[in-house]
Design a protein around this motif. Structure first.
Motif, PDB file in Angstrom:
ATOM      1  N   VAL A  77       0.517  -1.181  -0.164  1.00  0.00           N
ATOM      2  CA  VAL A  77      -0.040   0.224  -0.091  1.00  0.00           C
ATOM      3  C   VAL A  77       1.262   0.979   0.004  1.00  0.00           C
ATOM      4  N   ASP A  78       0.311   2.540  -0.744  1.00  0.00           N
ATOM      5  CA  ASP A  78       1.178   3.053  -0.811  1.00  0.00           C
ATOM      6  C   ASP A  78       0.946   4.673  -0.357  1.00  0.00           C
ATOM      7  N   PRO A  79       1.227   5.181   0.404  1.00  0.00           N
ATOM      8  CA  PRO A  79       0.264   5.892   0.811  1.00  0.00           C
ATOM      9  C   PRO A  79      -0.015   7.627  -0.850  1.00  0.00           C
ATOM     10  N   ASP A  80       0.862   7.355  -0.769  1.00  0.00           N
ATOM     11  CA  ASP A  80       0.533   8.421  -1.956  1.00  0.00           C
ATOM     12  C   ASP A  80       0.543   8.230  -3.443  1.00  0.00           C
ATOM     13  N   ALA A  81      -0.109   7.385  -3.366  1.00  0.00           N
ATOM     14  CA  ALA A  81      -0.221   6.676  -4.392  1.00  0.00           C
ATOM     15  C   ALA A  81      -1.471   7.670  -4.702  1.00  0.00           C
ATOM     16  N   THR A  82      -1.695   8.324  -6.122  1.00  0.00           N
ATOM     17  CA  THR A  82      -3.081   8.760  -6.465  1.00  0.00           C
ATOM     18  C   THR A  82      -3.951   8.371  -7.080  1.00  0.00           C
ATOM     19  N   GLY A  83      -4.732   8.708  -7.433  1.00  0.00           N
ATOM     20  CA  GLY A  83      -5.964   8.341  -8.745  1.00  0.00           C
ATOM     21  C   GLY A  83      -6.294   7.091  -8.190  1.00  0.00           C
ATOM     22  N   ARG A  84      -6.372   6.910  -6.924  1.00  0.00           N
ATOM     23  CA  ARG A  84      -7.302   5.121  -6.278  1.00  0.00           C
ATOM     24  C   ARG A  84      -8.765   6.018  -6.292  1.00  0.00           C
ATOM     25  N   GLU A  85      -9.757   5.181  -6.828  1.00  0.00           N
ATOM     26  CA  GLU A  85     -11.253   5.404  -6.272  1.00  0.00           C
ATOM     27  C   GLU A  85     -11.550   5.222  -5.148  1.00  0.00           C
ATOM     28  N   VAL A  86     -12.193   6.035  -4.271  1.00  0.00           N
ATOM     29  CA  VAL A  86     -12.436   6.048  -2.999  1.00  0.00           C
ATOM     30  C   VAL A  86     -13.891   5.766  -2.471  1.00  0.00           C
ATOM     31  N   ARG A  87     -14.510   5.929  -3.398  1.00  0.00           N
ATOM     32  CA  ARG A  87     -16.229   5.252  -3.659  1.00  0.00           C
ATOM     33  C   ARG A  87     -16.066   3.962  -3.886  1.00  0.00           C
ATOM     34  N   PRO A  88     -17.342   3.228  -3.488  1.00  0.00           N
ATOM     35  CA  PRO A  88     -17.736   2.291  -3.868  1.00  0.00           C
ATOM     36  C   PRO A  88     -18.504   2.116  -5.099  1.00  0.00           C
ATOM     37  N   ALA A  89     -18.478   0.864  -6.505  1.00  0.00           N
ATOM     38  CA  ALA A  89     -18.936   1.368  -7.172  1.00  0.00           C
ATOM     39  C   ALA A  89     -20.619   1.159  -6.731  1.00  0.00           C
ATOM     40  N   ARG A  90     -21.303   2.036  -7.491  1.00  0.00           N
ATOM     41  CA  ARG A  90     -23.240   2.335  -7.463  1.00  0.00           C
ATOM     42  C   ARG A  90     -23.668   1.222  -8.468  1.00  0.00           C
ATOM     43  N   ARG A  91     -24.653   0.242  -7.352  1.00  0.00           N
ATOM     44  CA  ARG A  91     -25.765  -0.646  -8.302  1.00  0.00           C
ATOM     45  C   ARG A  91     -26.860  -0.184  -8.224  1.00  0.00           C
ATOM     46  N   SER A  92     -27.384  -0.185  -9.703  1.00  0.00           N
ATOM     47  CA  SER A  92     -28.586   0.552  -9.467  1.00  0.00           C
ATOM     48  C   SER A  92     -29.966  -0.412  -9.080  1.00  0.00           C
ATOM     49  N   GLN A  93     -30.943  -0.277  -8.433  1.00  0.00           N
ATOM     50  CA  GLN A  93     -31.881  -1.009  -8.067  1.00  0.00           C
ATOM     51  C   GLN A  93     -31.978  -2.279  -7.976  1.00  0.00           C
ATOM     52  N   ASP A  94     -32.748  -1.893  -9.983  1.00  0.00           N
ATOM     53  CA  ASP A  94     -32.627  -3.185 -10.534  1.00  0.00           C
ATOM     54  C   ASP A  94     -31.738  -4.593  -9.962  1.00  0.00           C
ATOM     55  N   GLU A  95     -30.352  -4.563  -9.803  1.00  0.00           N
ATOM     56  CA  GLU A  95     -29.079  -5.027  -9.910  1.00  0.00           C
ATOM     57  C   GLU A  95     -29.103  -4.898  -8.177  1.00  0.00           C
TER      58      GLU A  95
END
Length: 160
Positions: A77-95
């Protein structure tokens, strides 16, 4: 010997809180030759998105202890890594509905009924889903469900 060095503590005691619970899972994954997940949804184990967890650890890096820094860095784990996606992928109500229905079908195939205890969590591809809550909520909101959704649950023996 300094009692604050990582060698003096077990890895579990360094990360005792719920927010650090994914560490042992990530450790096993890396030890088995797996790579760190780069984006949300890439590696979800027992309902925990490990990429999101890593991003949260790096975002709060200044609040972690040196021992926790050591453990995370030992995994790559690199604390200086950039571009890491922080939010979980959203799923639709149908999914979400389909995922819960898949869990309901799995439960029904195994148990032969759909009498699911309220607290029951069903393991579906390594993700624990709150199937008991889903069934309870569906029953409570029966009048708001589409006819297709009611039929799908009725076919599995739903007690309305």
């Amino acid at each position: 010997m300094n009692p604050n060095t990582p060698a003096q503590h077990s890895k579990q005691s360094l990360l005792p809180t719920r927010e650090h619970a994914p560490f042992p899972t990530l450790l096993r994954h890396v030890q088995a030759g797996g790579a760190l997940p780069a984006k949300a949804g890439e590696l979800v184990v027992q309902g925990e998105d490990l990429a999101v967890w890593i991003a949260g650890q790096t975002a709060g890096w200044d609040k972690l202890t040196p021992a926790q820094h050591y453990l995370l860095e030992s995994l790559g784990v690199d604390p200086d890594a950039t571009g890491r996606e922080v939010r979980p992928a959203r799923r639709s109500q149908d999914e979400l509905w389909e995922r819960n229905m898949t869990a309901a079908r799995q439960f029904h195939a195994r148990e032969g009924h759909l009498w699911v205890p309220r607290q029951h969590r069903e393991d579906l591809d390594g993700e624990l889903l709150g199937l008991g809550s889903f069934i309870s909520n569906a029953r409570r909101r029966a009048d708001k469900l589409s006819p297709e959704r009611r039929e799908a649950l009725t076919a599995l023996g739903m007690r309305w």
